[in-house]
Design a protein around this motif. Structure first.
Motif, PDB file in Angstrom:
ATOM      1  N   VAL A 100      20.650  27.716  20.426  1.00 26.17           N
ATOM      2  CA  VAL A 100      21.847  27.588  19.604  1.00 26.17           C
ATOM      3  C   VAL A 100      21.892  28.670  18.536  1.00 26.17           C
ATOM      4  CG1 VAL A 100      23.067  26.121  17.949  1.00 26.17           C
ATOM      5  CG2 VAL A 100      22.115  25.118  20.040  1.00 26.17           C
ATOM      6  N   GLU A 101      20.765  28.900  17.840  1.00 24.63           N
ATOM      7  CA  GLU A 101      20.742  29.907  16.778  1.00 24.63           C
ATOM      8  C   GLU A 101      21.004  31.297  17.334  1.00 24.63           C
ATOM      9  OE1 GLU A 101      17.521  30.021  14.045  1.00 24.63           O
ATOM     10  OE2 GLU A 101      17.728  27.929  13.458  1.00 24.63           O
ATOM     11  N   ALA A 102      20.386  31.618  18.483  1.00 22.11           N
ATOM     12  CA  ALA A 102      20.586  32.937  19.076  1.00 22.11           C
ATOM     13  C   ALA A 102      22.046  33.122  19.477  1.00 22.11           C
ATOM     14  CB  ALA A 102      19.672  33.105  20.283  1.00 22.11           C
ATOM     15  N   HIS A 103      22.638  32.088  20.072  1.00 23.25           N
ATOM     16  CA  HIS A 103      24.045  32.171  20.484  1.00 23.25           C
ATOM     17  C   HIS A 103      24.955  32.266  19.262  1.00 23.25           C
ATOM     18  CE1 HIS A 103      27.566  30.497  23.067  1.00 23.25           C
ATOM     19  NE2 HIS A 103      27.541  31.815  23.071  1.00 23.25           N
ATOM     20  N   LEU A 104      24.638  31.503  18.226  1.00 20.88           N
ATOM     21  CA  LEU A 104      25.421  31.541  16.996  1.00 20.88           C
ATOM     22  C   LEU A 104      25.379  32.939  16.369  1.00 20.88           C
ATOM     23  CD1 LEU A 104      27.088  29.842  15.018  1.00 20.88           C
ATOM     24  CD2 LEU A 104      24.958  29.182  13.882  1.00 20.88           C
ATOM     25  N   ARG A 106      24.964  35.787  17.993  1.00 21.89           N
ATOM     26  CA  ARG A 106      25.798  36.676  18.816  1.00 21.89           C
ATOM     27  C   ARG A 106      27.281  36.443  18.542  1.00 21.89           C
ATOM     28  NH1 ARG A 106      21.892  35.339  22.770  1.00 21.89           N
ATOM     29  NH2 ARG A 106      23.277  33.763  23.689  1.00 21.89           N
ATOM     30  N   LEU A 107      27.673  35.180  18.439  1.00 21.45           N
ATOM     31  CA  LEU A 107      29.077  34.860  18.185  1.00 21.45           C
ATOM     32  C   LEU A 107      29.544  35.418  16.844  1.00 21.45           C
ATOM     33  CD1 LEU A 107      29.177  31.153  19.442  1.00 21.45           C
ATOM     34  CD2 LEU A 107      30.462  33.070  20.416  1.00 21.45           C
ATOM     35  N   LEU A 108      28.722  35.275  15.811  1.00 15.25           N
ATOM     36  CA  LEU A 108      29.098  35.778  14.491  1.00 15.25           C
ATOM     37  C   LEU A 108      29.099  37.303  14.452  1.00 15.25           C
ATOM     38  CD1 LEU A 108      27.249  33.184  12.236  1.00 15.25           C
ATOM     39  CD2 LEU A 108      29.724  33.477  12.467  1.00 15.25           C
ATOM     40  N   ALA A 109      28.200  37.930  15.219  1.00 16.40           N
ATOM     41  CA  ALA A 109      28.207  39.392  15.307  1.00 16.40           C
ATOM     42  C   ALA A 109      29.500  39.885  15.948  1.00 16.40           C
ATOM     43  CB  ALA A 109      26.997  39.881  16.101  1.00 16.40           C
ATOM     44  N   GLY A 118      38.299  42.376   6.863  1.00 12.19           N
ATOM     45  CA  GLY A 118      37.827  43.721   6.575  1.00 12.19           C
ATOM     46  C   GLY A 118      36.333  43.912   6.700  1.00 12.19           C
ATOM     47  N   TRP A 119      35.595  42.864   7.068  1.00 14.21           N
ATOM     48  CA  TRP A 119      34.154  43.005   7.243  1.00 14.21           C
ATOM     49  C   TRP A 119      33.869  43.753   8.549  1.00 14.21           C
ATOM     50  CZ3 TRP A 119      29.885  39.568   5.179  1.00 14.21           C
ATOM     51  CH2 TRP A 119      30.221  39.071   3.909  1.00 14.21           C
ATOM     52  N   ARG A 120      32.737  44.479   8.564  1.00 20.56           N
ATOM     53  CA  ARG A 120      32.311  45.135   9.797  1.00 20.56           C
ATOM     54  C   ARG A 120      30.794  45.004   9.945  1.00 20.56           C
ATOM     55  NH1 ARG A 120      30.207  50.264   8.931  1.00 20.56           N
ATOM     56  NH2 ARG A 120      30.546  51.132   6.831  1.00 20.56           N
ATOM     57  N   LEU A 121      30.370  44.967  11.184  1.00 22.96           N
ATOM     58  CA  LEU A 121      28.946  44.824  11.499  1.00 22.96           C
ATOM     59  C   LEU A 121      28.269  46.181  11.468  1.00 22.96           C
ATOM     60  CD1 LEU A 121      26.597  42.975  12.577  1.00 22.96           C
ATOM     61  CD2 LEU A 121      27.358  43.620  14.874  1.00 22.96           C
ATOM     62  N   VAL A 122      27.156  46.273  10.749  1.00 23.00           N
ATOM     63  CA  VAL A 122      26.325  47.477  10.780  1.00 23.00           C
ATOM     64  C   VAL A 122      25.325  47.371  11.930  1.00 23.00           C
ATOM     65  CG1 VAL A 122      24.619  48.861   9.519  1.00 23.00           C
ATOM     66  CG2 VAL A 122      26.572  47.859   8.293  1.00 23.00           C
ATOM     67  N   ARG A 123      24.609  46.242  11.989  1.00 25.98           N
ATOM     68  CA  ARG A 123      23.627  46.057  13.060  1.00 25.98           C
ATOM     69  C   ARG A 123      23.171  44.611  13.124  1.00 25.98           C
ATOM     70  NH1 ARG A 123      18.037  49.491  14.360  1.00 25.98           N
ATOM     71  NH2 ARG A 123      17.191  47.957  15.809  1.00 25.98           N
ATOM     72  N   ARG A 124      22.942  44.127  14.331  1.00 22.92           N
ATOM     73  CA  ARG A 124      22.228  42.865  14.536  1.00 22.92           C
ATOM     74  C   ARG A 124      20.737  43.135  14.499  1.00 22.92           C
ATOM     75  NH1 ARG A 124      23.323  39.871  19.948  1.00 22.92           N
ATOM     76  NH2 ARG A 124      21.632  38.603  19.098  1.00 22.92           N
ATOM     77  N   GLU A 125      19.969  42.130  14.038  1.00 24.56           N
ATOM     78  CA  GLU A 125      18.502  42.237  14.005  1.00 24.56           C
ATOM     79  C   GLU A 125      18.069  43.531  13.300  1.00 24.56           C
ATOM     80  OE1 GLU A 125      16.445  39.909  15.002  1.00 24.56           O
ATOM     81  OE2 GLU A 125      17.877  38.576  15.964  1.00 24.56           O
ATOM     82  N   TYR A 126      18.603  43.737  12.091  1.00 28.98           N
ATOM     83  CA  TYR A 126      18.263  44.940  11.323  1.00 28.98           C
ATOM     84  C   TYR A 126      16.779  44.878  10.933  1.00 28.98           C
ATOM     85  CZ  TYR A 126      18.618  48.688   7.882  1.00 28.98           C
ATOM     86  OH  TYR A 126      18.435  49.856   7.177  1.00 28.98           O
ATOM     87  N   PRO A 127      15.977  45.890  11.306  1.00 30.58           N
ATOM     88  CA  PRO A 127      14.519  45.782  11.109  1.00 30.58           C
ATOM     89  C   PRO A 127      14.099  45.972   9.655  1.00 30.58           C
ATOM     90  CG  PRO A 127      15.091  47.924  12.030  1.00 30.58           C
ATOM     91  CD  PRO A 127      16.373  47.131  11.989  1.00 30.58           C
ATOM     92  N   ASP A 207      31.359  25.066  17.471  1.00 29.23           N
ATOM     93  CA  ASP A 207      32.322  24.789  18.537  1.00 29.23           C
ATOM     94  C   ASP A 207      33.583  25.635  18.393  1.00 29.23           C
ATOM     95  OD1 ASP A 207      30.700  22.978  19.828  1.00 29.23           O
ATOM     96  OD2 ASP A 207      31.494  21.240  18.747  1.00 29.23           O
ATOM     97  N   ALA A 208      34.043  25.815  17.152  1.00 27.03           N
ATOM     98  CA  ALA A 208      35.241  26.628  16.936  1.00 27.03           C
ATOM     99  C   ALA A 208      34.983  28.080  17.331  1.00 27.03           C
ATOM    100  CB  ALA A 208      35.680  26.540  15.483  1.00 27.03           C
ATOM    101  N   LEU A 209      33.801  28.589  17.018  1.00 21.28           N
ATOM    102  CA  LEU A 209      33.469  29.963  17.394  1.00 21.28           C
ATOM    103  C   LEU A 209      33.416  30.127  18.902  1.00 21.28           C
ATOM    104  CD1 LEU A 209      30.666  30.818  14.804  1.00 21.28           C
ATOM    105  CD2 LEU A 209      32.855  31.993  15.034  1.00 21.28           C
TER     106      LEU A 209
END
Length: 220
Positions: A100-104, A106-109, A118-127, A207-209
């Motif tokens: 669930v957390e991993a899917h959540l 990805r969905l939020l990314a 106006g938000w934008r993603l820089v990176r998922r799993e930023y090290p 669920d909404a996502l």
């Protein structure tokens, strides 16, 4: 990590005061600078602790841990040390998310404007040296935002995000970095701690996502 088993008494002074009478306890001194005092129960939760950034000064039998941001301090008076060892644990790969957390994450990314227009993603799993930040974003004003995502938001998640923010704010290319703690459910204690540390809490609808819940069809 340094592991010390000692007979000691502990006093915390600052915004709160607390006293632990003389007893045998485990003292953990971690590479991030944090110091925590543990008994042989209560699972993972320490009896008292000081989160980074802080500094430990050892003066014979008195250890003083001073917060770098406030007047809070932890004073450990040691009567006898029974064990003292240091171990290099290396870089931890971080906690693997459950399904669930991993899917959540990805969905939020993919739908980062859930947090604001106006938000934008820089990176998922930023090290970072202590593990990856779930999402690193820029808000509408261009400020860097670190987002920690949990299915259930508890105090340990806020502590984890606090450590990430401390490291990220040392990078002049990212600073200032603010934090967002996002979860399907956030415990009151976690929300209180997050507010105290200027971390924004956001409850997300899984669920909404996923497109499985249409709020317009609800009666309540």
């Amino acid at each position: 990590m340094r592991l010390v088993i000692a007979r000691c008494q502990v006093d915390y002074a600052g915004r709160l005061t607390a006293h632990l009478p003389l007893a045998t306890r485990l003292i953990l001194v971690k590479a991030d600078g944090s110091v925590s005092i543990h008994a042989d129960d209560r699972a993972y939760k320490p009896l008292n602790w000081m989160s980074p950034p802080c500094a430990l000064v050892e003066d014979e039998d008195v250890w003083t841990v001073q917060s770098a941001k406030t007047d809070d301090r932890l004073v450990i008076e040691i009567e006898e040390i029974l064990h003292d060892s240091t171990h290099d644990l290396g870089v931890d790969p971080g906690l693997e998310k459950d399904g669930v957390e991993a899917h959540l994450q990805r969905l939020l990314a993919d739908n980062v404007e859930t947090f604001g227009a106006g938000w934008r993603l820089v990176r998922r799993e930023y090290p970072t040296p202590i593990g990856p930040v779930d999402l690193l974003c820029r808000d509408a004003s261009g400020q860097t935002v670190a987002i920690e995502i949990k299915r259930r938001g508890e105090i340990d998640g806020v502590e984890q995000l606090t450590r990430y923010l401390e490291l990220l704010n040392r990078d002049p290319h990212l600073s200032p970095v603010r934090g967002v703690f996002a979860a399907q459910e956030i415990k009151p204690q976690a929300r209180t701690l997050a507010t105290d540390r200027d971390i924004t809490c956001i409850t997300v609808d899984y669920d909404a996502l996923r497109g499985l819940d249409d709020p317009s069809t609800r009666l309540f």
